[in-house]
Scaffold this motif. Structure first.
Motif, PDB file in Angstrom:
ATOM      1  N   PHE A   1       0.830  -1.203   0.000  1.00 40.03           N
ATOM      2  CA  PHE A   1       0.000   0.000   0.000  1.00 40.03           C
ATOM      3  C   PHE A   1       0.868   1.258   0.000  1.00 40.03           C
ATOM      4  N   VAL A   2       1.857   1.291   0.884  1.00 41.45           N
ATOM      5  CA  VAL A   2       2.684   2.494   1.008  1.00 41.45           C
ATOM      6  C   VAL A   2       3.583   2.671  -0.209  1.00 41.45           C
ATOM      7  N   SER A   3       4.229   1.595  -0.661  1.00 41.16           N
ATOM      8  CA  SER A   3       5.162   1.723  -1.786  1.00 41.16           C
ATOM      9  C   SER A   3       4.448   2.080  -3.081  1.00 41.16           C
ATOM     10  N   SER A   4       3.158   1.728  -3.181  1.00 43.90           N
ATOM     11  CA  SER A   4       2.396   2.044  -4.393  1.00 43.90           C
ATOM     12  C   SER A   4       1.651   3.367  -4.290  1.00 43.90           C
ATOM     13  N   ALA A   5       1.726   3.997  -3.124  1.00 40.86           N
ATOM     14  CA  ALA A   5       0.906   5.188  -2.901  1.00 40.86           C
ATOM     15  C   ALA A   5       1.229   6.320  -3.866  1.00 40.86           C
ATOM     16  N   MET A   6       2.475   6.382  -4.349  1.00 48.42           N
ATOM     17  CA  MET A   6       2.877   7.476  -5.232  1.00 48.42           C
ATOM     18  C   MET A   6       2.621   7.184  -6.709  1.00 48.42           C
ATOM     19  N   MET A   7       2.245   5.942  -7.027  1.00 43.68           N
ATOM     20  CA  MET A   7       2.032   5.604  -8.436  1.00 43.68           C
ATOM     21  C   MET A   7       0.974   6.476  -9.101  1.00 43.68           C
TER      22      MET A   7
END
Length: 419
Positions: free
Chosen positions: A354-360
């Motif tokens: 969730f966190v690592s993809s939040a900026m996508m």
């Protein structure tokens, strides 16, 4: 005293059964997006509405991700996989049934995409936890490369199969999809190794929100995972931005949809080859070394993107990146899987994703704005500068630099569940 070599994964029957179900599920998942996109456009004639249906899957997946991880840590993992697979089959089957009755609506297709995204949020953490139980630590790297390969197969085969079946009948892809999800559930059901819910300590939190918070705090307090997630955020922002700018520029310059489809297929094929080669690389080099080398190689390769707007140039650079990236995803993913205790697998996996993809979404959404107002070259160089930031961060992280070869993971301790 000599150590006995572990049984090859291809001779591990439960791993073969689990992976078989996951491959079938990946193809089904790869089919859904294209099938719903084509059917929505055929039904409404609106590109905007077709885009909304496509986006609904991501919304569902994002909204359910953190709760799903916490629930997976409460439930039997095999039962979770089986029930989720069957529910996905039922959801997909509602579309051809409505087609036979002549009652398919835009709202129905939107709901199907949204629910599928929610249900898919349970598949990944439950499957991750199952692999941790079934696969010995020294073979997690190999299992992770297989995971990368099956994801590539799903993204490569699924959309093409969906498009071909749509030409036969507009609901045929979704009939096929329902069958594939049911077959995946049968594959999960055939796993014989017990995959029970983790034992809960007497002082364990009982509220869902508290358990979600525990997962987020565990990621933050576990230094190697925290570094990976932070770098993943920057990497996802930059890489998705670069490729979105490049593709939008190709569309603006008149590349037909068939050309974009061939480009996407080439990138998928390169990722599949990269996944197949990743195991050889990770058995010979430290995961930390591979991660640093690949990310800086991406910086160099993608910094060359502004030199030409040609689809051949974009495709060549994109294929080179797609070829190298699976080794990083597999190595880092296997390390994360090993150090995460069983009681935290669902929450930690979902929180990290969730966190690592939040900026996508920001990277993709800003790409069009930058292309329109700044132009192709400044937009690409902006994202490349962000990619270089990821390179600096990964080089500076002692926790990532020191990750050993995947066959040495058995010597590494797990992180504490309470971190």
């Amino acid at each position: 005293m000599t150590e006995t070599a572990p049984t090859p994964l291809r001779r591990n029957p439960d791993y073969v059964r689990l992976t078989g179900g996951q491959v079938v599920e990946a193809v089904g998942s790869g089919m859904t997006g294209m099938a719903l996109l084509l059917l929505t456009f055929e039904l409404t004639g609106s590109s905007a509405q077709a885009g909304l249906v496509s986006a609904a899957y991501g919304v569902g997946h994002l909204a359910a991700g953190l709760p799903a991880g916490a629930l997976v840590d409460r439930w039997d993992r095999r039962r979770t996989l089986v029930v989720t697979g069957l529910l996905l089959a039922v959801v997909m089957a509602t579309v051809p049934i409505a087609g036979a009755l002549g009652t398919i609506t835009f709202g129905h297709l939107l709901a199907v995409a949204l629910v599928e995204g929610c249900l898919a949020s349970f598949i990944w953490p439950a499957g991750r936890a199952a692999i941790k139980t079934i696969v010995p630590p020294e073979q997690l790297g190999t299992a992770a490369t297989v995971t990368q390969a099956r994801m590539s197969v799903g993204s490569l085969v699924g959309p093409a199969l969906s498009g071909a079946l749509f030409a036969v009948g507009h609901v045929v892809p979704l009939v096929t999809n329902a069958v594939l999800y049911a077959l995946a559930a049968l594959g999960y059901r055939s796993v014989r190794t017990p995959l029970p819910a983790p034992e809960r300590t007497p002082d364990a939190s009982t509220g869902l929100l508290r358990e979600i918070g525990e997962g987020l705090r565990w990621v933050w307090r576990t230094a190697p995972i925290r570094d990976m997630v932070a770098i993943g955020m920057v990497l996802n922002l930059a890489a998705n931005g670069i490729f979105t700018v490049a593709i939008l520029a190709l569309q603006r310059d008149g590349l037909p949809p068939q050309g974009l489809g061939l480009l996407e297929s080439a990138l998928g094929a390169s990722a599949l080859v990269g996944a197949l080669l990743a195991g050889l690389l990770l058995r010979r080099l430290r995961v930390g070394t591979v991660t640093i080398a690949v990310i800086w190689s991406m910086v160099v390769l993608l910094a060359l993107m502004p030199l030409s707007p040609s689809v051949w140039w974009v495709g060549a650079l994109g294929c080179a990146v797609s070829l190298a990236l699976p080794a990083v995803n597999a190595g880092v993913g296997a390390f994360s899987l090993h150090v995460t205790p069983d009681a935290m697998q669902g929450r930690a996996g979902s929180a990290s994703g969730f966190v690592s993809s939040a900026m996508m979404p920001l990277g993709i959404g800003a790409a069009g704005f930058l292309l329109e107002h700044w132009g192709r070259t400044p937009a690409l160089l902006t994202y490349t500068a962000l990619l270089a930031v990821a390179g600096v961060l990964v080089s500076a992280s002692r926790h990532i630099r020191t990750i050993p070869r995947t066959d040495e993971f058995a010597r590494l301790p797990q992180a504490a569940a309470s971190a």
